[in-house]
Scaffold this active site. Structure first.
Site, PDB file in Angstrom:
ATOM      1  N   GLY A 219     -31.489  42.604 -72.574  1.00 32.06           N
ATOM      2  CA  GLY A 219     -32.204  41.299 -72.661  1.00 32.06           C
ATOM      3  C   GLY A 219     -31.469  40.521 -73.778  1.00 32.06           C
ATOM      4  N   PRO A 221     -31.122  37.775 -76.894  1.00 33.84           N
ATOM      5  CA  PRO A 221     -31.123  37.971 -78.284  1.00 33.84           C
ATOM      6  C   PRO A 221     -32.371  37.834 -79.006  1.00 33.84           C
ATOM      7  CG  PRO A 221     -29.362  36.304 -77.639  1.00 33.84           C
ATOM      8  CD  PRO A 221     -30.324  36.538 -76.623  1.00 33.84           C
ATOM      9  N   GLY A 222     -32.882  38.632 -79.819  1.00 36.92           N
ATOM     10  CA  GLY A 222     -33.981  38.324 -80.542  1.00 36.92           C
ATOM     11  C   GLY A 222     -35.423  39.049 -80.035  1.00 36.92           C
ATOM     12  N   THR A 223     -35.411  39.895 -78.612  1.00 34.20           N
ATOM     13  CA  THR A 223     -36.258  40.224 -78.249  1.00 34.20           C
ATOM     14  C   THR A 223     -36.832  41.619 -78.728  1.00 34.20           C
ATOM     15  OG1 THR A 223     -34.783  40.946 -76.500  1.00 34.20           O
ATOM     16  CG2 THR A 223     -36.139  38.944 -75.895  1.00 34.20           C
ATOM     17  N   GLY A 224     -36.205  42.099 -79.635  1.00 33.52           N
ATOM     18  CA  GLY A 224     -36.675  43.403 -80.135  1.00 33.52           C
ATOM     19  C   GLY A 224     -35.737  44.508 -79.533  1.00 33.52           C
ATOM     20  N   LYS A 225     -34.475  44.512 -79.230  1.00 34.64           N
ATOM     21  CA  LYS A 225     -34.065  45.646 -78.625  1.00 34.64           C
ATOM     22  C   LYS A 225     -33.847  46.505 -79.655  1.00 34.64           C
ATOM     23  CE  LYS A 225     -30.761  43.025 -76.806  1.00 34.64           C
ATOM     24  NZ  LYS A 225     -31.293  41.680 -77.312  1.00 34.64           N
ATOM     25  N   THR A 226     -32.955  46.213 -80.861  1.00 30.81           N
ATOM     26  CA  THR A 226     -32.867  47.037 -81.865  1.00 30.81           C
ATOM     27  C   THR A 226     -33.818  47.643 -82.401  1.00 30.81           C
ATOM     28  OG1 THR A 226     -30.917  45.466 -82.332  1.00 30.81           O
ATOM     29  CG2 THR A 226     -31.680  47.059 -84.209  1.00 30.81           C
ATOM     30  N   GLU A 441     -40.584  28.780 -58.247  1.00 30.27           N
ATOM     31  CA  GLU A 441     -40.943  30.071 -57.914  1.00 30.27           C
ATOM     32  C   GLU A 441     -41.912  30.498 -56.937  1.00 30.27           C
ATOM     33  OE1 GLU A 441     -38.777  32.126 -58.902  1.00 30.27           O
ATOM     34  OE2 GLU A 441     -37.561  30.903 -60.333  1.00 30.27           O
ATOM     35  N   HIS A 444     -40.714  30.363 -53.568  1.00 30.90           N
ATOM     36  CA  HIS A 444     -39.991  31.829 -53.055  1.00 30.90           C
ATOM     37  C   HIS A 444     -41.113  32.408 -52.575  1.00 30.90           C
ATOM     38  CE1 HIS A 444     -35.908  30.906 -54.061  1.00 30.90           C
ATOM     39  NE2 HIS A 444     -36.182  30.870 -55.344  1.00 30.90           N
TER      40      HIS A 444
HETATM   41  P1  ADP Z   1     -32.662  42.067 -80.673  1.00 30.02           P
HETATM   42  O1  ADP Z   1     -32.068  43.438 -80.931  1.00 30.02           O
HETATM   43  O2  ADP Z   1     -33.118  41.987 -79.477  1.00 30.02           O
HETATM   44  O3  ADP Z   1     -31.789  40.822 -80.816  1.00 30.02           O
HETATM   45  P2  ADP Z   1     -34.183  42.597 -82.876  1.00 30.02           P
HETATM   46  O4  ADP Z   1     -34.603  43.781 -82.718  1.00 30.02           O
HETATM   47  O5  ADP Z   1     -32.840  42.572 -83.842  1.00 30.02           O
HETATM   48  O6  ADP Z   1     -33.601  41.725 -81.687  1.00 30.02           O
HETATM   49  O7  ADP Z   1     -35.255  41.613 -83.616  1.00 30.02           O
HETATM   50  C1  ADP Z   1     -35.262  40.869 -84.818  1.00 30.02           C
HETATM   51  C2  ADP Z   1     -36.447  40.779 -85.462  1.00 30.02           C
HETATM   52  O8  ADP Z   1     -37.334  40.147 -84.711  1.00 30.02           O
HETATM   53  C3  ADP Z   1     -37.051  42.353 -85.692  1.00 30.02           C
HETATM   54  O9  ADP Z   1     -36.860  42.763 -86.600  1.00 30.02           O
HETATM   55  C4  ADP Z   1     -38.595  41.888 -85.553  1.00 30.02           C
HETATM   56  O10 ADP Z   1     -39.145  41.299 -86.790  1.00 30.02           O
HETATM   57  C5  ADP Z   1     -38.531  40.547 -84.767  1.00 30.02           C
HETATM   58  N1  ADP Z   1     -38.988  41.030 -83.287  1.00 30.02           N
HETATM   59  C6  ADP Z   1     -38.205  40.816 -82.330  1.00 30.02           C
HETATM   60  N2  ADP Z   1     -38.720  41.414 -81.247  1.00 30.02           N
HETATM   61  C7  ADP Z   1     -40.155  41.568 -81.550  1.00 30.02           C
HETATM   62  C8  ADP Z   1     -41.201  42.112 -80.845  1.00 30.02           C
HETATM   63  N3  ADP Z   1     -41.103  42.359 -79.423  1.00 30.02           N
HETATM   64  N4  ADP Z   1     -42.398  42.648 -81.447  1.00 30.02           N
HETATM   65  C9  ADP Z   1     -42.334  42.276 -82.924  1.00 30.02           C
HETATM   66  N5  ADP Z   1     -41.402  41.825 -83.587  1.00 30.02           N
HETATM   67  C10 ADP Z   1     -40.150  41.333 -82.778  1.00 30.02           C
HETATM   68 ZN    ZN Z   2     -34.879  30.226 -56.946  1.00 25.67          ZN
HETATM   69 MG    MG Z   3     -30.013  43.561 -82.087  1.00 29.22          MG
END
Ligand code: ADP
Ligand code: ZN
Ligand code: MG
Length: 636
Positions: A219, A221-226, A441, A444
């Protein structure tokens, strides 16, 4: 006055922070060398300096002649001796003296004449000699290690090179749970299964079943994968071993591979547990032969990782999780069965998701009661979880600066404006673009639902994703299909062109957003003509080139088949005809459903995502514009 708390509560670590359980070894530094030099200097003074008052040579000779000297030791460069009576003041008072030796052939004569005991001395030269080569060497080593550490070398520097790495990567007590993650419900659902397994591995393996080995979180960046990976460990209450792909790429070939081995050894001993490799793309880039030579270290590390994943007993309850925002660059070997064969999409949240994420992050902040998170969510289209977390923090900072007692809506608005200005550079869609994408969309989806025999629409979304796609329409095949008829393919083409056609009809304008659709449609039409013999004009001949480039092999354009120039022209005109017909089919289909196009688009703009069931419900409803009879299948 209570200021909003912006820091995580004490004792709680930020996600991603890792604790090292071994004490930090003091770093090897230039100071060690300087210290050593000082020590040597002191030693030299002790060994060489025999002490005594320093006197001029002339005074020494005078003393000899005055019979004041009892004995002397003639050295290479100095003459040391003892006097009959101590001389000097206070502490300096002593009977020992010293003088610099001068070329004096009559010295021995004089000494004999005045009955002075005298001896020669062999000066030991080991110290200056050793110092002569030891110091440059030490300096070199110091410089060397200094520069290597600068270049991102191994932790512990040169001195720990080749030593066994007793570094522990585990976090035994992860405090994050699924309650801290929001807006990624589908990913969460998929990961719950992993949690179940980690909690009770016996239950699953007792019947001989295999559990998934590798799960890849994909996904933007910043979507909460880690965060999600940690939450899995926190929910299952198992140790969390983590490493980042970029950490593997080290100076010395072999260190990364050794680390991987080390990591897996430790993990195996602590099962059930999770091994998490963040930023997998830094490590798992496709192994291509570049003219500059390959990145040997990264490749060795990757190979080691593959070997460890294969060699791992799948009954051992160790789940390997990975995260990446660039799945397209990953080496295919990583995605094979038994490795990261399960992929979980962690997408940007829709409006409901954003509201839920905001709810989580305002927990630690004082907000005034009039703040409406739903409104904030609707204004933050395109924000990922991390952006929203940042937004709450920014709003709190603004409020604090103005000495408010709570964060109010004005602070949030101001923070949003600031962040959007920053995100603009990262291409967040504006209102017009969103409308275009929504029409696209919907187009489609409506064509796909109107024409018979196509895979039903599963989901439509205009939530911007990180991979270049601005929106998407997902189809779910009802069954596996091995054969497609010509009619199927023509309908398929109409669906592919449906997005662009909807833009034409509704906005009288087309955008660049359809580029990928056009590419796919052209490829498909060309394959129909040259590979599957589906054009009557060209006939049942395959003109496909020999090698179309093996899967994911980069850099090679597919080879053109062997055919004459006029055949090429014929193929081109046939491809064009098929595409034109598909375009016409899409246009009649959509024009007949103009009112539906508006309804679906409006709903998409409101909600950003729509399930297939809802779409079908809308399409079943009576709308003022009559639905034209199904168009006949065109002939090719
Ligand atoms: P990624 O690894 O996808 O780049 P991170 O897990 O490092 O993103 O997310 C960074 C921070 O952003 C998290 O520590 C959290 O505070 C916030 N965050 C990101 N996604 C979410 C989410 N889905 N729900 C709640 N907080 C989130
Ligand atoms: Zn299209
Ligand atoms: Mg990350």
């Amino acid at each position: 006055m209570a200021k909003p708390s912006l820091l995580p509560p004490r004792g709680e670590r930020k996600p991603g922070e890792r604790r090292s359980l071994t004490p930090q070894r003091p770093a090897f530094s230039i100071w060690y060398v300087l210290g050593l030099l000082l020590l040597l200097a002191v030693a030299q003074a002790v060994f060489l300096g025999t002490g005594g008052r320093s006197i001029p040579y002339s005074e020494f000779k005078a003393l000899v002649r005055a019979n004041q000297v009892t004995e002397v030791t003639v050295g290479d460069q100095t003459v040391a001796g003892k006097l009959k009576e101590p001389r000097g003041e206070g502490r300096q008072r002593s009977d020992a003296f010293m003088t610099t030796r001068i070329e004096d052939p009559k010295l021995v004569e004089d000494l004999e004449a005045h009955q002075v005991k005298y001896t020669g001395e062999v000066v030991s030269r080991w110290l200056p000699e050793i110092l002569g080569w030891v110091i440059p060497l030490l300096l070199l080593v110091a410089l060397w290690s200094f520069f290597f550490r600068r270049m991102g070398g191994a932790e512990g520097g040169v001195m720990s090179f080749g030593r066994s790495r007793a570094k522990i990567y585990a976090d035994d007590d992860v405090k994050v749970s699924f309650a801290d993650v929001a807006g990624v419900d589908e990913a969460e659902d998929e990961l719950r299964e992993i949690v179940e397994f980690l909690k009770n591995p016996k239950k699953y393996t007792v019947l001989g079943g295999h559990i998934p080995k590798g799960v890849l979180l994909v996904g933007p960046p910043g979507t909460g994968k880690t965060l999600l990976a940690r939450a899995v460990a926190g929910e299952a209450k198992v140790p969390f071993f983590s490493l980042s792909g970029s950490e593997f790429v080290e100076m010395f070939v072999g260190v990364g591979a050794a680390r991987v081995r080390d990591l897996f050894q430790q993990a195996e001993a602590k099962s059930p547990c999770i091994v998490f490799i963040d930023e997998l793309d830094a490590l798992g880039k496709a192994r291509v032969q570049s003219p500059m030579g390959s990145h040997e270290e990264r490749e060795q590390t990757l190979n080691q990782l593959l070997a460890e994943m294969d060699g791992f007993d799948s009954k051992k309850a160790v789940i390997i999780m990975g995260a990446t925002n660039r799945p397209e660059v990953l080496d295919v070997a990583l995605l094979r069965p038994g490795r990261f064969d399960r992929q979980v999409l962690v997408d940007k949240p829709d409006i409901n998701g954003r509201e839920a994420v905001l709810k989580i992050h305002v927990r630690t902040v004082k907000v005034s009661p009039e703040v409406d998170l739903r409104t904030i969510a609707s204004r933050t289209v395109g924000f990922a979880g991390a952006d929203l977390a940042n937004l709450v923090n920014e709003a709190a900072l603004l409020a604090a600066r103005k000495d408010k007692t709570a964060v109010d809506m004005r602070d949030f608005d101001e923070a949003i404006d600031r962040l959007i200005a920053g995100l603009e550079k990262k291409r967040v869609m504006n209102e017009t673009e969103r409308r275009t994408v929504a029409y696209h969309e919907s187009g489609h989806a409506i064509v796909a639902s109107a024409l018979p025999g196509l895979d039903p629409v599963h989901k439509i979304s205009i939530v911007q994703r990180g991979f270049g796609a601005l929106g998407y329409t997902m189809h779910l095949p009802l069954e596996d299909r091995y054969l497609r008829t010509r009619t199927d393919l023509q309908y398929q083409l109409a669906v592919l062109l449906g997005g662009r056609t909807a833009e034409e009809i509704a906005l009288g304008e087309i955008s660049t957003g359809a580029q990928n659709d056009l590419q796919r449609a052209s490829d498909l039409a060309r394959a129909m003509v040259t590979e599957w013999g589906m054009s009557d004009a060209v006939g049942a001949v395959s003109y496909a080139g020999e090698s179309r480039g093996r899967f994911l092999e980069v850099g090679l354009a597919p080879e053109r088949g062997h055919y004459a120039e006029h055949t090429a022209q014929l193929i081109d005109s046939e491809v064009k005809r098929i595409l034109t017909e598909a375009h016409d089919l899409a246009r009649t289909t959509l024009t007949a459903r103009r009112a539906y196009l508006e309804v679906v688009t409006t709903r998409l703009l409101e909600r950003e995502v729509m399930e297939g069931a809802e779409l079908r419900e809308i399409l079943r409803a009576e709308l003022p514009v009559p639905v034209a009879p199904e168009p006949d299948a065109p002939t090719a």
